[in-house]
Design an enzyme around this catalytic site. Structure first.
Site, PDB file in Angstrom:
ATOM      1  N   HIS A  59       6.177  13.951  54.056  1.00 52.71           N
ATOM      2  CA  HIS A  59       4.893  14.103  53.371  1.00 52.71           C
ATOM      3  C   HIS A  59       3.930  13.009  53.828  1.00 52.71           C
ATOM      4  O   HIS A  59       4.311  11.852  53.959  1.00 52.71           O
ATOM      5  CB  HIS A  59       5.112  14.023  51.855  1.00 52.71           C
ATOM      6  CG  HIS A  59       3.867  14.181  51.044  1.00 52.71           C
ATOM      7  ND1 HIS A  59       3.056  15.298  51.150  1.00 52.71           N
ATOM      8  CD2 HIS A  59       3.294  13.369  50.128  1.00 52.71           C
ATOM      9  CE1 HIS A  59       2.032  15.153  50.310  1.00 52.71           C
ATOM     10  NE2 HIS A  59       2.166  14.000  49.687  1.00 52.71           N
ATOM     11  N   ASP A  76      -3.065  11.244  47.490  1.00 57.80           N
ATOM     12  CA  ASP A  76      -1.887  12.068  47.701  1.00 57.80           C
ATOM     13  C   ASP A  76      -2.201  13.492  47.264  1.00 57.80           C
ATOM     14  O   ASP A  76      -2.510  13.731  46.097  1.00 57.80           O
ATOM     15  CB  ASP A  76      -0.712  11.517  46.902  1.00 57.80           C
ATOM     16  CG  ASP A  76       0.598  12.216  47.213  1.00 57.80           C
ATOM     17  OD1 ASP A  76       0.585  13.439  47.491  1.00 57.80           O
ATOM     18  OD2 ASP A  76       1.643  11.560  47.179  1.00 57.80           O
ATOM     19  N   CYS A 118      -0.165  18.810  53.851  1.00 54.29           N
ATOM     20  CA  CYS A 118      -0.437  17.414  53.498  1.00 54.29           C
ATOM     21  C   CYS A 118      -1.144  16.659  54.624  1.00 54.29           C
ATOM     22  O   CYS A 118      -2.030  15.836  54.360  1.00 54.29           O
ATOM     23  CB  CYS A 118       0.840  16.700  53.088  1.00 54.29           C
ATOM     24  SG  CYS A 118       2.165  16.731  54.320  1.00 54.29           S
TER      25      CYS A 118
END
Length: 159
Positions: A59, A76, A118
């Site tokens: 990620h 995030d 991501c």
């Protein structure tokens, strides 16, 4: 990230520096002594914004050191807390009482709805931040951003 720095160097927007994708891992494993030469020849405090891409196994997230505002923020796209990442980025020589550390909340920034965007979200966070633009994109913009990023990388030019 390199293209964002290049745009900044041409005088468009805030002054930007971006560490490479190995910086955060090396910082965590070896401390500041292991990375102190990674910005050799660059006065980091003359920059407005410093980007730190963070790879967490599978990620991508983004650490942002905003020298203008004396803040360290973490972005995030899955909404995970990044307080620890902010702490790691706070250099020992900095007066921590003068700096604000903040992990952005999921309702404050665009969030991904899948397990594969991501990296695109991380790049778009950086793009919008260094243009001082509000983050108005969503998951549905990702296919367009992916095509646009391919063109920009191939032509070494941001649209």
């Amino acid at each position: 990230m390199t293209l964002l720095v290049d745009r900044s160097n041409r005088g468009k927007g805030p002054s930007v520096f971006a560490f490479n994708t190995f910086f955060y891992l090396k910082l965590c494993s070896g401390g500041y002594s292991a990375v102190k030469r990674w910005s050799k020849g660059v006065d980091l405090f003359s920059k407005d914004i410093i980007f730190v891409p963070v790879h967490l196994r599978c990620h991508w997230t983004l650490g942002v050191i905003d020298v203008r505002k004396k803040s360290i923020r973490h972005y995030d796209s899955l909404g995970q807390n990044g307080d620890k990442i902010c702490q790691v980025l706070l250099k020992e020589e900095l007066d921590s009482s003068e700096w604000t550390l903040r992990s952005m909340e999921p309702h404050e920034i665009p969030q991904q709805k899948n397990g594969s965007d991501c990296g695109v979200f991380t790049c778009k966070y950086a793009d919008y931040i260094c243009r001082d633009e509000p983050m108005t994109f969503t998951q549905r913009h990702m296919p367009y951003f992916r095509r646009k990023m391919v063109w920009e990388i191939l032509h070494q030019q941001l649209l």
